[in-house]
Design an enzyme around this catalytic site. Sequence first.
Site, PDB file in Angstrom:
ATOM      1  N   ASP A  13     -62.488   8.975  24.446  1.00 22.86           N
ATOM      2  CA  ASP A  13     -61.084   8.967  24.016  1.00 22.86           C
ATOM      3  C   ASP A  13     -60.918   8.374  22.618  1.00 22.86           C
ATOM      4  O   ASP A  13     -59.866   7.839  22.283  1.00 22.86           O
ATOM      5  CB  ASP A  13     -60.203   8.184  25.005  1.00 22.86           C
ATOM      6  N   LYS A  16     -62.129  12.251  19.019  1.00 25.67           N
ATOM      7  CA  LYS A  16     -63.116  13.212  18.529  1.00 25.67           C
ATOM      8  C   LYS A  16     -62.506  14.569  18.249  1.00 25.67           C
ATOM      9  O   LYS A  16     -62.930  15.273  17.336  1.00 25.67           O
ATOM     10  CB  LYS A  16     -64.257  13.359  19.552  1.00 25.67           C
ATOM     11  N   GLY A  40     -61.191  15.524  27.820  1.00 27.56           N
ATOM     12  CA  GLY A  40     -60.290  16.407  27.089  1.00 27.56           C
ATOM     13  C   GLY A  40     -60.162  16.028  25.630  1.00 27.56           C
ATOM     14  O   GLY A  40     -60.321  14.866  25.251  1.00 27.56           O
ATOM     15  N   HIS A  41     -59.903  17.024  24.814  1.00 25.90           N
ATOM     16  CA  HIS A  41     -59.618  16.822  23.403  1.00 25.90           C
ATOM     17  C   HIS A  41     -58.213  17.349  23.110  1.00 25.90           C
ATOM     18  O   HIS A  41     -57.865  18.456  23.529  1.00 25.90           O
ATOM     19  CB  HIS A  41     -60.617  17.564  22.511  1.00 25.90           C
ATOM     20  N   GLN A 225     -66.958  12.634  26.018  1.00 28.11           N
ATOM     21  CA  GLN A 225     -67.048  11.229  26.427  1.00 28.11           C
ATOM     22  C   GLN A 225     -67.492  10.336  25.250  1.00 28.11           C
ATOM     23  O   GLN A 225     -67.297  10.663  24.093  1.00 28.11           O
ATOM     24  CB  GLN A 225     -67.977  11.059  27.631  1.00 28.11           C
TER      25      GLN A 225
END
Length: 431
Positions: A13, A16, A40-41, A225
Amino acid sequence: MANVVVVGAQWGDEGKGKIVDWLSERADVIARFQGGHNAGHTLVIDGKVYKLHALPSGVVRGGKLSVIGNGVVLDPWHLLNEIEILRAQDVTISPETLMIAENTPLILPIHGELDRAREEASSKGTKIGTTGRGIGPCYEDKVGRRAIRVADLADLATLESRVDRALQHHDPLRKGLGIEAIDRDALVAKLREIAPAILEYAAPVWKVLSEKRKAGKRILFEGAQGALLDIDFGTYPFVTSSNVIAGQAATGVGLGPTSIDYVLGIVKAYTTRVGEGPFPTELEDADGQMMGERGHEFGTTTGRKRRCGWFDACLVRQTCATSGVTGISLTKLDVLDGFETLKICTGYMLDGEPLDYLPTAADQQARCTPVYEEMPGWSESTEGARSWADLPAGAIKYVRRIEELIDCPVAMVSTSPEREDTILVTDPFAD
């Protein structure tokens, strides 16, 4: 041409998605090398928000090749749903812009069911904090040589025998956990049904990327991650089920280690963590609450509230070493605007003895207490800053002190979710 690996250098988190999107404009290929759709991004482009879980961040950029590598575990049903969501947002996705490695393991419905049943059966204190999406069980099947891979979907004649092999392992586990037996025929039918849609994107990714590299194309390797969730070097057992550190980038797409030219570690200007596990600098006071509110600290995938704490330079120094980080991208600096005093963890005390690293044993990690140094904060806003001249002196001193403590230079500073609000110090793609 330089090839760049982007890794999270904390517990994930770190932002990225934005940084990969920022870099992808200069890359020719964006390759996802590990993880699943449990991370998630979030990308913000021209005010439009895109949420990605299985797809590489570069997929929203036209004219780029996005690759899902063999180091990923892939839920094919989730992938197709995500593709349709992005197409509804006017993102073009086709076999010319997206490739999936033929040797990528598939996450099946039985993996998610097993994942959730195990977590529910765990007692308090032994829960891992899994998202329940089947990532771990799929990696187990991969290592156990019973996984169904993308290439297997093209061989429907032997698909049933491959499913039978997997069920020989899963059926006894399910019986022990009190889960109903697997409907074998229904599972085979689901795989046969989805096969054409997935095979449309299947390719020998290792060969394609080797040719791209020889042609001088720039490759951006994207992980999920963070390094502190690495199966070997993270806070075990509260980790993910794959290698997250930069060395996995080569293995996870089928290229050699000489294909990596620059490693960019992404770190927040403070620290967050989702789920269970040690967190030496965690704050459960007003400062931690303020960080969470300002930083909108809720997981993209699960919506779970993130735990917040001061920047841990000792941990980031450790992850910079295990990933061979060349430079870091410091994100969410603006979240610290207005704090009168800031703290940075420089080491730990364990049973009265000083340590300059986080020990391996889980019980020792839990007993580590942070050693802090304090710095004055700043009252001015850093949000939207795009050059050093836009930053207050206090913010610059904070960034410089972080560089000293982690023994790694800052290459980029991010000051908002918008991709343009970035201060570039060193270009990772510079030849």
